[in-house]
Design a protein around this motif. Sequence first.
Motif, mmCIF file in Angstrom:
data_model
loop_
_atom_site.group_PDB
_atom_site.id
_atom_site.type_symbol
_atom_site.label_atom_id
_atom_site.label_comp_id
_atom_site.label_asym_id
_atom_site.label_seq_id
_atom_site.Cartn_x
_atom_site.Cartn_y
_atom_site.Cartn_z
ATOM 1 N N ASP A 1 0.830 -1.201 0.000
ATOM 2 C CA ASP A 1 0.000 0.000 0.000
ATOM 3 C C ASP A 1 0.867 1.254 0.000
ATOM 4 O O ASP A 1 0.527 2.256 -0.643
ATOM 5 C CB ASP A 1 -0.912 -0.004 1.231
ATOM 6 N N GLY A 2 2.011 1.196 0.705
ATOM 7 C CA GLY A 2 2.900 2.347 0.730
ATOM 8 C C GLY A 2 3.443 2.671 -0.642
ATOM 9 O O GLY A 2 3.468 3.844 -1.061
ATOM 10 N N ILE A 3 3.883 1.644 -1.362
ATOM 11 C CA ILE A 3 4.422 1.871 -2.705
ATOM 12 C C ILE A 3 3.321 2.305 -3.667
ATOM 13 O O ILE A 3 3.443 3.319 -4.376
ATOM 14 C CB ILE A 3 5.109 0.604 -3.241
ATOM 15 N N VAL A 4 2.231 1.545 -3.690
ATOM 16 C CA VAL A 4 1.169 1.794 -4.678
ATOM 17 C C VAL A 4 0.486 3.140 -4.456
ATOM 18 O O VAL A 4 0.339 3.939 -5.382
ATOM 19 C CB VAL A 4 0.133 0.658 -4.651
ATOM 20 N N SER A 5 0.060 3.403 -3.218
ATOM 21 C CA SER A 5 -0.691 4.638 -2.978
ATOM 22 C C SER A 5 0.186 5.876 -3.148
ATOM 23 O O SER A 5 -0.238 6.871 -3.753
ATOM 24 C CB SER A 5 -1.309 4.619 -1.575
ATOM 25 N N ALA B 1 3.128 6.130 -4.884
ATOM 26 C CA ALA B 1 3.526 6.271 -6.288
ATOM 27 C C ALA B 1 2.356 6.732 -7.149
ATOM 28 O O ALA B 1 2.521 7.592 -8.032
ATOM 29 C CB ALA B 1 4.074 4.942 -6.806
ATOM 30 N N SER B 2 1.171 6.178 -6.903
ATOM 31 C CA SER B 2 -0.002 6.584 -7.684
ATOM 32 C C SER B 2 -0.331 8.050 -7.459
ATOM 33 O O SER B 2 -0.657 8.789 -8.401
ATOM 34 C CB SER B 2 -1.203 5.716 -7.302
ATOM 35 N N LEU B 3 -0.248 8.483 -6.193
ATOM 36 C CA LEU B 3 -0.533 9.887 -5.892
ATOM 37 C C LEU B 3 0.500 10.801 -6.545
ATOM 38 O O LEU B 3 0.157 11.837 -7.124
ATOM 39 C CB LEU B 3 -0.543 10.090 -4.377
ATOM 40 N N ILE B 4 1.757 10.417 -6.472
ATOM 41 C CA ILE B 4 2.822 11.217 -7.090
ATOM 42 C C ILE B 4 2.611 11.308 -8.602
ATOM 43 O O ILE B 4 2.697 12.388 -9.203
ATOM 44 C CB ILE B 4 4.201 10.614 -6.767
ATOM 45 N N VAL B 5 2.329 10.158 -9.225
ATOM 46 C CA VAL B 5 2.119 10.136 -10.672
ATOM 47 C C VAL B 5 0.887 10.952 -11.050
ATOM 48 O O VAL B 5 0.896 11.705 -12.034
ATOM 49 C CB VAL B 5 1.985 8.680 -11.163
ATOM 50 N N GLY B 6 -0.180 10.819 -10.259
ATOM 51 C CA GLY B 6 -1.395 11.568 -10.565
ATOM 52 C C GLY B 6 -1.207 13.067 -10.438
ATOM 53 O O GLY B 6 -1.653 13.840 -11.303
ATOM 54 N N VAL B 7 -0.517 13.513 -9.389
ATOM 55 C CA VAL B 7 -0.277 14.951 -9.204
ATOM 56 C C VAL B 7 0.684 15.468 -10.261
ATOM 57 O O VAL B 7 0.514 16.568 -10.808
ATOM 58 C CB VAL B 7 0.273 15.209 -7.782
ATOM 59 N N ALA B 8 1.709 14.671 -10.585
ATOM 60 C CA ALA B 8 2.659 15.092 -11.634
ATOM 61 C C ALA B 8 1.972 15.195 -12.986
ATOM 62 O O ALA B 8 2.276 16.089 -13.792
ATOM 63 C CB ALA B 8 3.816 14.103 -11.709
ATOM 64 N N ALA B 9 1.027 14.281 -13.244
ATOM 65 C CA ALA B 9 0.296 14.319 -14.513
ATOM 66 C C ALA B 9 -0.597 15.538 -14.621
ATOM 67 O O ALA B 9 -0.972 15.951 -15.723
ATOM 68 C CB ALA B 9 -0.535 13.044 -14.675
ATOM 69 N N ALA B 10 -0.938 16.124 -13.464
ATOM 70 C CA ALA B 10 -1.751 17.337 -13.459
ATOM 71 C C ALA B 10 -0.896 18.588 -13.601
ATOM 72 O O ALA B 10 -1.367 19.706 -13.346
ATOM 73 C CB ALA B 10 -2.568 17.412 -12.173
ATOM 74 N N SER B 11 0.384 18.406 -13.993
ATOM 75 C CA SER B 11 1.320 19.508 -14.272
ATOM 76 C C SER B 11 1.732 20.275 -13.025
ATOM 77 O O SER B 11 2.010 21.484 -13.092
ATOM 78 C CB SER B 11 0.709 20.482 -15.299
ATOM 79 N N ALA B 12 1.793 19.600 -11.879
ATOM 80 C CA ALA B 12 2.281 20.246 -10.662
ATOM 81 C C ALA B 12 3.799 20.332 -10.698
ATOM 82 O O ALA B 12 4.464 19.568 -11.398
ATOM 83 C CB ALA B 12 1.826 19.455 -9.440
ATOM 84 N N THR B 13 4.350 21.253 -9.932
ATOM 85 C CA THR B 13 5.805 21.379 -9.870
ATOM 86 C C THR B 13 6.388 20.203 -9.092
ATOM 87 O O THR B 13 5.695 19.552 -8.297
ATOM 88 C CB THR B 13 6.204 22.685 -9.174
ATOM 89 N N GLN B 14 7.680 19.942 -9.284
ATOM 90 C CA GLN B 14 8.312 18.819 -8.614
ATOM 91 C C GLN B 14 8.309 19.014 -7.095
ATOM 92 O O GLN B 14 8.155 18.051 -6.340
ATOM 93 C CB GLN B 14 9.747 18.621 -9.120
ATOM 94 N N GLY B 15 8.449 20.257 -6.649
ATOM 95 C CA GLY B 15 8.398 20.527 -5.212
ATOM 96 C C GLY B 15 7.047 20.198 -4.618
ATOM 97 O O GLY B 15 6.954 19.603 -3.533
ATOM 98 N N ASN B 16 5.979 20.566 -5.320
ATOM 99 C CA ASN B 16 4.632 20.252 -4.839
ATOM 100 C C ASN B 16 4.365 18.748 -4.856
ATOM 101 O O ASN B 16 3.701 18.216 -3.971
ATOM 102 C CB ASN B 16 3.593 20.971 -5.701
ATOM 103 N N VAL B 17 4.895 18.082 -5.885
ATOM 104 C CA VAL B 17 4.729 16.631 -5.967
ATOM 105 C C VAL B 17 5.416 15.954 -4.786
ATOM 106 O O VAL B 17 4.872 15.050 -4.145
ATOM 107 C CB VAL B 17 5.304 16.100 -7.296
#
Length: 229
Positions: free
Chosen positions: A24-28, A30-46
């Motif tokens: 759950d730690g890896i999946v949730s 990583a999924s959250l990071i990928v989802g926020v990054a896909a929304a064009s957030a900055t690397q710091g915010n991610v």
Amino acid sequence: MRHIERHRTARIGWLRAAVLGANDGIVSTASLIVGVAAASATQGNVLMTGVAALVAGAMSMAAGEYVSVHSQSDTEKADLARERAELEKDPTAEHRELTGIYVARGLDPALARQVAEQLMAHDALGSHARDELGISDTMAARPLQAALASAASFACGALLPLAVTAVAPGGTLIWWVSGSSLAFLAFLGATAARAGGAAVLPGAWRVTFWGALAMGITAGVGALFGAAV
């Protein structure tokens, strides 16, 4: 020579909680990071989002695991109390009940009565807990152990995609996090399968497949949200 066997059932309690937490730690995360990054957030915010997910997820896993396993423990204690009262009230009927269990398992009725009598003389409640209720020391619920194992393993699992996020190039962050997280999941599945004595490849594939599905769906949602904004 003494025949020594090493069974893996003693690992079930902490292994289940540890694998669940790490997965759950890896999946949730990583999924959250990928989802926020896909929304064009900055690397710091991610990265900040990932840290918040680690802390919140670890606490949630600990609380959820403790409450759920404690419910199992409460049920076991209630059944044992009921069985103790029945043994005090009518030990003869309990002897017949235990005899019937052994007969159903294949013992001759006379031998089953003798076995039930001797086991009840040694530990009546323990015999009924094990053979009637299916409660044993190996399989008993341990809420605190499960909570600590889940929280620690979740944090360790979440740290992996977070570390990749911190060092990955901004333009390829999604690919770095996705690819490394799938590799981490495959390793986790293989390690858990090996620790439990199961086949390694199916264990690795099963964990990797569901992780990839979760990250793919979250990335799609993040991309749609980013486009809408």
